[in-house]
Scaffold this motif. Structure first.
Motif, PDB file in Angstrom:
ATOM      1  N   GLY A   1       0.837  -1.191   0.000  1.00 60.09           N
ATOM      2  CA  GLY A   1       0.000   0.000   0.000  1.00 60.09           C
ATOM      3  C   GLY A   1       0.869   1.237   0.000  1.00 60.09           C
ATOM      4  N   ASP A   2       0.648   2.155   0.973  1.00 58.04           N
ATOM      5  CA  ASP A   2       1.474   3.358   1.067  1.00 58.04           C
ATOM      6  C   ASP A   2       2.506   3.256   2.189  1.00 58.04           C
ATOM      7  N   LEU A   3       2.734   2.028   2.664  1.00 64.26           N
ATOM      8  CA  LEU A   3       3.686   1.793   3.742  1.00 64.26           C
ATOM      9  C   LEU A   3       4.888   1.020   3.221  1.00 64.26           C
ATOM     10  N   GLY A   4       6.077   1.502   3.563  1.00 66.99           N
ATOM     11  CA  GLY A   4       7.309   0.824   3.172  1.00 66.99           C
ATOM     12  C   GLY A   4       8.073   0.356   4.401  1.00 66.99           C
ATOM     13  N   THR A   5       8.523  -0.885   4.373  1.00 66.25           N
ATOM     14  CA  THR A   5       9.382  -1.433   5.413  1.00 66.25           C
ATOM     15  C   THR A   5      10.810  -1.364   4.890  1.00 66.25           C
ATOM     16  N   VAL A   6      11.726  -0.782   5.673  1.00 60.51           N
ATOM     17  CA  VAL A   6      13.087  -0.500   5.211  1.00 60.51           C
ATOM     18  C   VAL A   6      14.112  -1.220   6.087  1.00 60.51           C
ATOM     19  N   GLY A   7      15.157  -1.728   5.432  1.00 60.65           N
ATOM     20  CA  GLY A   7      16.276  -2.338   6.143  1.00 60.65           C
ATOM     21  C   GLY A   7      17.518  -2.251   5.278  1.00 60.65           C
ATOM     22  N   ILE A   8      18.610  -2.797   5.789  1.00 57.24           N
ATOM     23  CA  ILE A   8      19.825  -2.858   4.984  1.00 57.24           C
ATOM     24  C   ILE A   8      19.904  -4.244   4.337  1.00 57.24           C
TER      25      ILE A   8
ATOM     26  N   VAL B   1      12.926   6.726   0.224  1.00 57.72           N
ATOM     27  CA  VAL B   1      11.759   7.511  -0.191  1.00 57.72           C
ATOM     28  C   VAL B   1      11.453   8.568   0.860  1.00 57.72           C
ATOM     29  N   SER B   2      10.695   9.569   0.471  1.00 56.54           N
ATOM     30  CA  SER B   2      10.235  10.596   1.407  1.00 56.54           C
ATOM     31  C   SER B   2       9.018  10.089   2.171  1.00 56.54           C
ATOM     32  N   GLY B   3       8.879  10.565   3.407  1.00 57.78           N
ATOM     33  CA  GLY B   3       7.692  10.201   4.167  1.00 57.78           C
ATOM     34  C   GLY B   3       7.884  10.385   5.653  1.00 57.78           C
ATOM     35  N   ALA B   4       6.918   9.883   6.407  1.00 60.08           N
ATOM     36  CA  ALA B   4       6.934   9.971   7.861  1.00 60.08           C
ATOM     37  C   ALA B   4       7.134   8.575   8.449  1.00 60.08           C
ATOM     38  N   ILE B   5       7.946   8.502   9.475  1.00 60.27           N
ATOM     39  CA  ILE B   5       8.209   7.220  10.128  1.00 60.27           C
ATOM     40  C   ILE B   5       6.929   6.745  10.811  1.00 60.27           C
ATOM     41  N   ALA B   6       6.496   5.559  10.451  1.00 54.67           N
ATOM     42  CA  ALA B   6       5.310   4.968  11.060  1.00 54.67           C
ATOM     43  C   ALA B   6       5.676   4.146  12.287  1.00 54.67           C
ATOM     44  N   GLU B   7       6.851   3.511  12.226  1.00 49.50           N
ATOM     45  CA  GLU B   7       7.250   2.603  13.308  1.00 49.50           C
ATOM     46  C   GLU B   7       8.730   2.261  13.167  1.00 49.50           C
ATOM     47  N   ALA B   8       9.405   2.121  14.284  1.00 46.49           N
ATOM     48  CA  ALA B   8      10.768   1.586  14.299  1.00 46.49           C
ATOM     49  C   ALA B   8      10.687   0.159  14.831  1.00 46.49           C
ATOM     50  N   ASN B   9      11.630  -0.673  14.433  1.00 47.55           N
ATOM     51  CA  ASN B   9      11.648  -2.068  14.873  1.00 47.55           C
ATOM     52  C   ASN B   9      12.155  -2.131  16.306  1.00 47.55           C
ATOM     53  N   GLY B  10      11.240  -2.154  17.259  1.00 51.12           N
ATOM     54  CA  GLY B  10      11.575  -2.154  18.675  1.00 51.12           C
ATOM     55  C   GLY B  10      12.388  -3.358  19.117  1.00 51.12           C
ATOM     56  N   ALA B  11      12.299  -4.466  18.408  1.00 48.53           N
ATOM     57  CA  ALA B  11      13.053  -5.665  18.762  1.00 48.53           C
ATOM     58  C   ALA B  11      14.558  -5.420  18.686  1.00 48.53           C
ATOM     59  N   LEU B  12      14.973  -4.465  17.861  1.00 48.67           N
ATOM     60  CA  LEU B  12      16.408  -4.205  17.683  1.00 48.67           C
ATOM     61  C   LEU B  12      17.040  -3.493  18.870  1.00 48.67           C
ATOM     62  N   ALA B  13      16.236  -2.888  19.733  1.00 46.56           N
ATOM     63  CA  ALA B  13      16.785  -2.225  20.920  1.00 46.56           C
ATOM     64  C   ALA B  13      17.488  -3.240  21.812  1.00 46.56           C
TER      65      ALA B  13
ATOM     66  N   THR C   1      14.805  -9.642   6.565  1.00 44.31           N
ATOM     67  CA  THR C   1      13.510 -10.111   7.081  1.00 44.31           C
ATOM     68  C   THR C   1      13.254  -9.474   8.446  1.00 44.31           C
ATOM     69  N   GLY C   2      13.444 -10.223   9.533  1.00 42.43           N
ATOM     70  CA  GLY C   2      13.151  -9.745  10.882  1.00 42.43           C
ATOM     71  C   GLY C   2      14.044  -8.628  11.373  1.00 42.43           C
ATOM     72  N   GLY C   3      15.156  -8.379  10.678  1.00 42.05           N
ATOM     73  CA  GLY C   3      16.060  -7.303  11.061  1.00 42.05           C
ATOM     74  C   GLY C   3      15.751  -5.982  10.387  1.00 42.05           C
ATOM     75  N   TRP C   4      14.525  -5.807   9.900  1.00 41.45           N
ATOM     76  CA  TRP C   4      14.134  -4.532   9.289  1.00 41.45           C
ATOM     77  C   TRP C   4      14.326  -3.411  10.315  1.00 41.45           C
ATOM     78  N   LEU C   5      14.510  -2.192   9.822  1.00 40.35           N
ATOM     79  CA  LEU C   5      14.822  -1.073  10.710  1.00 40.35           C
ATOM     80  C   LEU C   5      13.618  -0.198  11.044  1.00 40.35           C
ATOM     81  N   PHE C   6      12.869   0.223  10.020  1.00 45.53           N
ATOM     82  CA  PHE C   6      11.732   1.105  10.264  1.00 45.53           C
ATOM     83  C   PHE C   6      10.704   0.966   9.152  1.00 45.53           C
ATOM     84  N   ARG C   7       9.504   1.451   9.450  1.00 49.15           N
ATOM     85  CA  ARG C   7       8.435   1.531   8.449  1.00 49.15           C
ATOM     86  C   ARG C   7       8.144   3.004   8.220  1.00 49.15           C
ATOM     87  N   ILE C   8       7.931   3.337   6.951  1.00 50.26           N
ATOM     88  CA  ILE C   8       7.712   4.726   6.574  1.00 50.26           C
ATOM     89  C   ILE C   8       6.452   4.828   5.719  1.00 50.26           C
ATOM     90  N   THR C   9       5.628   5.834   5.996  1.00 52.20           N
ATOM     91  CA  THR C   9       4.462   6.116   5.171  1.00 52.20           C
ATOM     92  C   THR C   9       4.927   6.998   4.029  1.00 52.20           C
TER      93      THR C   9
END
Length: 123
Positions: free
Chosen positions: A16-23, A68-80, A92-100
């Motif tokens: 949709g309009d949500l992107g999950t980003v990682g390295i 991409v441009s956008g607003a951070i929807a969520e950070a991957n809290g598991a990485l803390a 996969t599970g090591g994604w960093l953040f989700r961006i709208t």
């Protein structure tokens, strides 16, 4: 879901309009074992190419840029508590953040998986 890649070795998976980003696995391999991740706050807005996060490894600290441009929807809290998830699950599970996404047309400047593979092989 569609996955795209940047020349800076970030991946983004679109739903949709949500992107999950990682390295990428390639980036993680170049950095070595990740020991700490500094992630963005939800709600923060960024432009395409802005530094959004930092990953620290046994070799170096490296900025992570938003593809991409956008607003951070969520950070991957598991990485803390488990930044090492990036070492074993970078794409996969090591994604960093989700961006709208604020401008889906920016995806056109990114590479698909075949183009990214060819890009990495040329390095």
């Amino acid at each position: 879901m569609t996955r795209y890649f940047s020349q800076e070795h970030e991946w983004i998976e679109i739903e949709g309009d949500l992107g999950t980003v990682g390295i990428t696995d390639y980036a993680q391999g170049q950095l070595g074992d990740i020991t700490f991740v500094d992630l963005p706050e939800a709600g923060a807005a960024f432009g395409k190419g802005d530094s959004v996060a930092v990953v620290d490894s046994v070799k170096a600290a490296s900025d992570v840029y938003t593809p991409v441009s956008g607003a951070i929807a969520e950070a991957n809290g598991a990485l803390a508590d488990e930044p090492e998830l990036v070492n074993t699950q970078a794409e996969t599970g090591g994604w960093l953040f989700r961006i709208t996404l604020s401008d889906a047309s920016e995806l056109g400047a990114l590479m698909d998986e075949a183009a990214y593979k060819q890009y990495v092989e040329s390095l």
